[in-house]
Design an enzyme around this catalytic site. Structure first.
Site, PDB file in Angstrom:
ATOM      1  N   HIS A  99       3.362   3.794  -1.355  1.00  0.00           N
ATOM      2  CA  HIS A  99       4.443   3.310  -0.498  1.00  0.00           C
ATOM      3  C   HIS A  99       5.753   3.112  -1.259  1.00  0.00           C
ATOM      4  O   HIS A  99       6.813   2.972  -0.653  1.00  0.00           O
ATOM      5  CB  HIS A  99       4.032   2.032   0.243  1.00  0.00           C
ATOM      6  N   ASP A 132      -3.210   4.151  -1.270  1.00  0.00           N
ATOM      7  CA  ASP A 132      -1.868   3.667  -1.617  1.00  0.00           C
ATOM      8  C   ASP A 132      -1.575   3.838  -3.109  1.00  0.00           C
ATOM      9  O   ASP A 132      -1.085   2.922  -3.768  1.00  0.00           O
ATOM     10  CB  ASP A 132      -1.684   2.197  -1.206  1.00  0.00           C
ATOM     11  N   SER A 210       5.439  -3.934  -6.457  1.00  0.00           N
ATOM     12  CA  SER A 210       4.467  -2.910  -6.072  1.00  0.00           C
ATOM     13  C   SER A 210       4.417  -1.779  -7.093  1.00  0.00           C
ATOM     14  O   SER A 210       5.452  -1.230  -7.478  1.00  0.00           O
ATOM     15  CB  SER A 210       4.820  -2.328  -4.702  1.00  0.00           C
TER      16      SER A 210
END
Length: 364
Positions: A99, A132, A210
């Site tokens: 992402h 992911d 992230s």
């Protein structure tokens, strides 16, 4: 803010001159005193600079890991953003979240900013929304990779350190412990959602973290920071509330190796559809078709193991499952070809254990 008028400025100048005059007068009076202080220097540190070998604890972990952690800037048709990542191989391969780079995966620009401030354009080697994870590459060699630890050895209470670029603040280090294991967590975005069997930590993780590493006391990566909890009703995650989640390093290793080798990743399945409306003990295999798909895939792993529509699965490898997501992430944490033991109950019959060999499905 309002601007100062000419009179106000003149007043400030006058006050400054007056203060200077008083200070000069006091200074002159002090010089006349025999007991006036002759040396006003404050004590200096005798410690001196410290080498990495002299550091201990979190300071040493940070010094050793920070040079291998990067900030990632992404710009594409859907907008721009920042995230984190870390060096996976010395030849320029970098691991991050899908992402983080998905907005520029097909068209756009990905820029990697290293700890020394240098930058390099990156290309996507491979990515998988299901896990992911993404591997990108820069045209550099001689980089220092981080070692991936065995995440199966992680236990609740282990100290951990999260490193990344929250809110674009590169090189941010936070500490905590492993708060829980095997948390079923959804990560990614509304279009590409991943289900991960996550490591939970109370180390502060914020938007921008992230893709960055969660490391153990030895400075080895045990997880890839990927998601944070948010209070109900909030449209998006506002910041850390002490509930952060990371993809275990063993999952990251297997997926990254596939992405580097083929540009794609695979994930395992048992070949059943689950009834999301079921509220009893365990999880129930659906009894009806869903979008033309059979509840139990003919000649699939579950079918060959004797699992039938309407059966209830209460545990996997002895670990109880209480909702569908728990079973999904527990299976996806394995590799295709692995065997798992499911505890299954048919109707009012006693529970039985069945061995299921996981099948393989390529990710989108």
């Amino acid at each position: 803010r309002g601007r100062l008028g000419a009179r106000a400025v003149a007043g400030l100048v006058a006050l400054s001159l007056a203060t200077g005059g008083v200070a000069g007068w006091v200074g002159g009076r002090l010089e006349d005193r025999a007991d006036a202080p002759q040396d006003v220097a404050l004590p200096a540190s005798v410690t001196g600079s410290r080498d990495v070998e002299d550091l201990t604890g979190v300071a040493r972990i940070a010094a050793e890991v920070l040079p291998s952690v990067v900030s990632i800037e992404v710009a594409g048709a859907e907008g721009s953003g920042t995230g984190s990542g870390f060096v996976l191989r010395e030849d320029g391969h970098i691991l991050t979240n899908n992402h983080v780079v998905s907005a520029a995966a097909d068209s756009g620009r990905i820029v990697v900013v290293f700890a020394d401030g240098s930058q390099a354009d990156a290309t996507v080697v491979g990515r998988t929304p299901e896990y992911d994870l993404a591997v990108i590459r820069v045209d550099r060699t001689g980089l220092t990779p981080l070692a991936l630890a065995d995440s199966d050895e992680v236990v609740v209470g282990d100290p951990v350190v999260a490193i990344g670029a929250p809110l674009g603040l590169q090189g941010t280090v936070t500490t905590g412990i492993v708060s829980a294991l095997n948390r079923p967590v959804s990560a990614g975005n509304a279009v590409e959602t991943a289900f991960i069997n996550a490591i939970q930590t109370d180390a502060a993780i914020n938007p921008g973290n992230s893709g960055g590493p969660l490391v153990n006391a030895a400075g080895e990566v045990v997880g890839i920071n990927s998601a944070i909890a948010q209070a109900p009703g909030l449209g998006q995650a506002a910041g850390s509330i002490g509930l952060g989640f990371a993809i275990p390093s063993n999952q990251a290793r297997r997926t990254a190796e596939e992405l580097i080798a083929t540009g794609e990743a695979t994930y395992p399945v048992i070949g059943v559809l689950l009834d999301q409306r079921y509220t009893g003990e365990g999880v129930q295999v659906a009894t009806e078709e869903q979008q033309g798909q059979q509840p139990v895939t003919p000649d699939g792993p579950a079918d060959r193991a004797g699992i039938r529509p309407g059966d209830v699965i209460t545990a996997i490898d002895g670990r109880p499952v209480t909702d569908a997501d728990e079973l999904i992430v527990a299976i996806r944490a394995r590799a295709p070809g692995d065997a798992v033991t499911l505890t299954v109950r048919t109707g009012d019959d006693d529970a039985r254990e069945v061995r299921v060999v996981l099948d393989v499905v390529p990710t989108d």
